[in-house]
Design an enzyme around this catalytic site. Structure first.
Site, PDB file in Angstrom:
ATOM      1  CG  ASP A  49      -2.290   0.594   0.934  1.00  0.00           C
ATOM      2  OD1 ASP A  49      -2.306   1.779   0.558  1.00  0.00           O
ATOM      3  OD2 ASP A  49      -3.314  -0.081   1.078  1.00  0.00           O
TER       4      ASP A  49
ATOM      5  CB  SER B  19      -9.003   0.194  -0.497  1.00  0.00           C
ATOM      6  OG  SER B  19      -8.348   0.267  -1.726  1.00  0.00           O
TER       7      SER B  19
ATOM      8  CG  HIS C 271      -5.310   3.690   0.665  1.00  0.00           C
ATOM      9  ND1 HIS C 271      -4.830   2.416   0.466  1.00  0.00           N
ATOM     10  CD2 HIS C 271      -6.558   3.707   0.131  1.00  0.00           C
ATOM     11  CE1 HIS C 271      -5.745   1.709  -0.173  1.00  0.00           C
ATOM     12  NE2 HIS C 271      -6.799   2.456  -0.388  1.00  0.00           N
TER      13      HIS C 271
END
Length: 784
Positions: free
Chosen positions: A152, A574, A225
């Site tokens: 990520d 996600s 994220h």
């Protein structure tokens, strides 16, 4: 993905790599991946590197150019390398018999929780995982000593979700490193974050040196994220966690809170006016991370990354190639399915050797009442902390009635940058519609134009799904039905007004789960003969999920938003991906001898198509959802620990599948047969038949992983217009580990069903049960 962003931006967008090299090179070069399949025999890393160097030298002019061109040598799992090549050099390498494929390292890849784990437990009649005995039976250790790798945007190691208190020594099998860099030192790792690496050679070949204003040149997460997904899969139990303003307050916990984290940063900001909004991830960097992760000793890989546009063929798909070799070595790779729904044929990450995840809601909402001037109440949702002063009516205006001259009519209602006329919106509540652009940017446009607040409404495509945002001004979001009611009121009133009331968190929202409209759907053009080529494998919580956040990133990710948060709410596949990754960790902990295919099978065959109220799972538009939306159904971690039967598959099985699916020979040591078995013969936990005309007979084999002396009977729900005959109709097992085969004859007998892109799809299922275990497999048929 990011809660404050439009759903189309929730996956990290990947752009086609195009590169101009230094003046020393006479021809334009780009980053290519040269894939060689599996390693032949036991070789040391230096020997592998020398072989890759020699192959590259065969198309280069000198040793110096060869060394300068080689970016990565993949040596732990898959065999191959990434290098700067001209188109002619890539073509020459592709023609060699020892090369499986040579493909551009695209930048089209992009990154696609207090209540969610508790909801998963409550849905099964048990409580979810935290420190008070709420883990599913069989996984009470919470994944202790399991290692999950997260690909990520990095990690914010100071978050309470990554404390290592109470954890024992790092597992002895761990071979990874903690790579230092900008604002991140080896001491940033601990017994929770046991390793961290970063990869940006392909990224920098495209964009030049990373701008450290927008990202850290290290494993540290500037975006948020990566921190969010890592804490969802394996964050520690943190009491009193909440989003900005105290929303979603509760005990935050990852699904496998005692598992160890290995961080692989592969996603970086796309240069532009607001580089904080979008990230991109290049295949050459992703493959290097997967290769290292397998060599480091991870058990599960969580990859909330996917591609935009037409999915590549398996041999040219970096994640698929990496996942295949990871699966061969027992590593489960879980990935997000994409955020391009509800349009059909949008799902990404299609290979059957990985677990692909859709997104659905949980039973929590953030209600924000709206009182219109005619007395009607509308229930919005928001996590915006700003409030209009005075709790009094404010004038209400529709964005399409307040745009500057020249604004295109088709987007006049969407509050795009510089589209609103200040004299028409000043001091008013502005009604905007979702669509083009980011949701939080629409609020920013209202604020810049002098508006008092925003009501963000859904167009028809998004139905009743309401993602929430921490807007930069007072505001709330409403469903399609509710925004239409507001617009009717505006059109019928000479002086429309509204009162926006403060928002509060509520739970036990019904129905739940509901499929997220943004979640990508099937069918898909690559290979419709296994169900996941139509849709993801399963669905999991992905709408409005709270998890840890990078303190370098504001909750909206907008430039000028100076707010700092430790936890943030986001939506996307996600967010659903790490829920399934954590489930895989718990299964791997409880069943360390199970293959990657066995774990995938257990998760799929125990999933449910029924919501928490006992009714069919719905879409946000109120329609009954189906396999195109959720695959096998919504995950049930407790049930997956004891599935009864599993469908296993080997590396060779996957190679045969690839041979039949476009003729891809992924390993030269296993030649494709002249007539490979049809793709639907892969021993997969679901079944799809493409172009049924007459009848086909499908073979399947199950392994008993429950108690011995078990007898299973089959029940069939036939797709409309299709007959399904399973033979034999019962299976008896004398011992654990025993295998039994059966056939499924599928025959077209009539018309009807669902049409998607002009093709007729019908769905059903077959289910094995021994009175305790329910082993369900969906059936999807495309009738010719």
């Amino acid at each position: 993905m990011r809660g404050p962003m439009a759903m189309s931006s929730l996956l990290f967008l990947v752009i086609l790599s195009s590169l101009s090299t230094a003046s020393a090179f006479t021809k334009s070069r780009q980053v290519y991946v040269v894939y060689l399949g599996e390693h032949a025999g036991a070789k040391g890393e230096e020997e592998i590197l020398a072989a890759h160097h020699g192959l590259l030298l065969s198309v280069k002019g000198s040793e110096e150019e060869t060394r300068a061109s080689l970016l990565y040598s993949y040596k732990h799992s898959l065999n191959g390398f990434a290098a700067l090549l001209s188109e002619e050099e890539a073509t020459e390498l592709s023609a060699r018999t020892d090369v499986v494929s040579t493909f551009l390292s695209h930048g089209r890849w992009s990154p696609h929780t207090t209540r969610s784990w508790e909801f998963l437990g409550l849905e099964e009649g048990v409580r979810g995982p935290d420190s008070s005995g709420r883990l599913p039976p069989g996984a009470e250790a919470g994944g202790d000593d399991m290692i999950v790798g997260v690909l990520d945007s990095g990690i914010w190691p100071e978050s309470r979700s990554f404390s290592d208190g109470g954890l024992g020594p790092v597992p002895a099998r761990w071979k990874g490193v903690c790579q230092g860099g900008d604002s991140f030192s080896p001491s940033s790792c601990n017994r929770k974050i046991i390793g961290a690496r970063y990869y940006l050679k392909a990224y920098e070949a495209k964009y030049g040196a990373v701008n450290t204003t927008n990202s850290y040149r290290s494993p540290r997460d500037h975006d948020g994220h990566g921190t969010h997904t890592a804490s969802t899969v394996a964050g520690r139990t943190v009491p009193g966690a909440a989003a900005l303003g105290g929303f979603a307050t509760g005990t935050a916990s990852g699904g496998a809170p005692l598992a160890r984290l290995a961080i692989y940063k592969v996603c970086w900001p796309i240069p532009g006016p607001n580089a904080n909004i979008e990230n991109t991830c290049f295949e050459a960097d992703i493959l290097a991370a997967i290769d290292d992760a397998v060599g480091d000793g991870v058990d599960v890989l969580s990859v909330s990354i996917g591609s935009a546009g037409k999915p590549p063929a398996f041999a040219d798909d970096g994640i698929a190639v990496g996942a295949l070799h990871a699966a061969m070595r027992g590593v489960v790779l879980v990935c997000s399915g994409g955020n391009s729904g509800p349009a059909p044929a949008t799902v990404s990450n299609l290979a059957p050797w990985m677990l692909t995840v859709a997104a659905s809601s949980i039973d929590r909402a953030f209600i924000s009442p709206i009182r219109l001037g005619n007395g009607m109440f509308i229930m919005g949702q928001t996590v915006t902390t700003y409030q209009l002063p005075g709790n009094k009516p404010y004038p209400l205006v529709y964005a399409a009635d307040a745009v500057v001259p020249g604004t295109p009519a088709n987007v006049s209602n969407q509050c795009l940058p510089k589209s609103l006329a200040p004299e028409k919106v000043r001091g008013k509540i502005v009604v905007c519609l979702r669509g083009t652009g980011l949701r939080v940017e629409k609020g920013l446009e209202v604020k810049l134009a002098g508006g008092a607040a925003i009501i963000l409404g859904n167009p028809p495509a998004y139905g009743g799904e309401v993602p929430v945002d921490a807007h930069v001004l007072p505001g709330t979001a409403v469903s399609m039905v509710d925004v239409n009611a507001i617009l009717r009121y505006i059109n019928s009133s000479s002086n429309p007004t509204a009162v926006l009331s403060p928002s509060r968190t509520v739970v036990d929202v019904k129905p739940s789960p509901v499929m997220a409209q943004f979640s990508s759907r099937g069918p898909n053009v690559n290979e419709p003969n296994i169900l996941k080529a139509h849709i993801p494998d399963v669905t999991a919580p992905g709408l409005n999920i709270l998890a840890a956040w990078s303190e370098a990133s504001p909750p909206t990710k907008l430039d000028g938003d100076k707010r700092v948060v430790k936890y943030n709410i986001m939506s996307g596949t996600s967010m659903s991906c790490p829920h399934v990754s954590a489930t895989a960790v718990l299964l791997k902990s409880a069943h360390p001898d199970w293959s990657s295919a066995a774990i995938r099978s257990a998760i799929m065959t125990t999933a449910t198509t029924i919501n928490a109220e006992g009714s069919p799972i719905m879409d946000a538009d109120g329609a009954v959802a189906g396999p195109m939306d959720y695959g096998s159904g919504h995950i049930r971690p407790r049930h997956a620990l004891d599935p009864g039967l599993i469908y296993d598959a080997s590396y060779q099985d996957y190679l045969l599948f690839a041979c039949a699916s476009g003729g891809a020979q992924l390993d030269h040591s296993v030649p494709c047969p002249a007539t490979p078995p049809p793709p639907y013969q892969l021993n997969h936990p679901s079944l799809a038949v493409h172009g049924l005309n007459g009848s086909v007979t499908v073979q399947r084999k199950v392994t008993n992983v429950g108690q011995g002396n078990a007898r299973y009977s089959v029940a069939v729900v036939e797709p409309m217009g299709v007959s399904v005959n399973v033979s034999p109709s019962s299976l008896s097992f004398a011992r654990t580990g025993e295998k039994k085969s059966f056939t499924i004859k599928i025959e077209a007998k009539g018309r009807g069903g669902l049409r998607v892109d002009g093709r007729r799809f019908v769905a059903g299922s077959y289910t094995w049960s021994d009175g305790v275990h329910v082993v369900r497999s969906p059936i999807v048929v495309l009738v010719a």
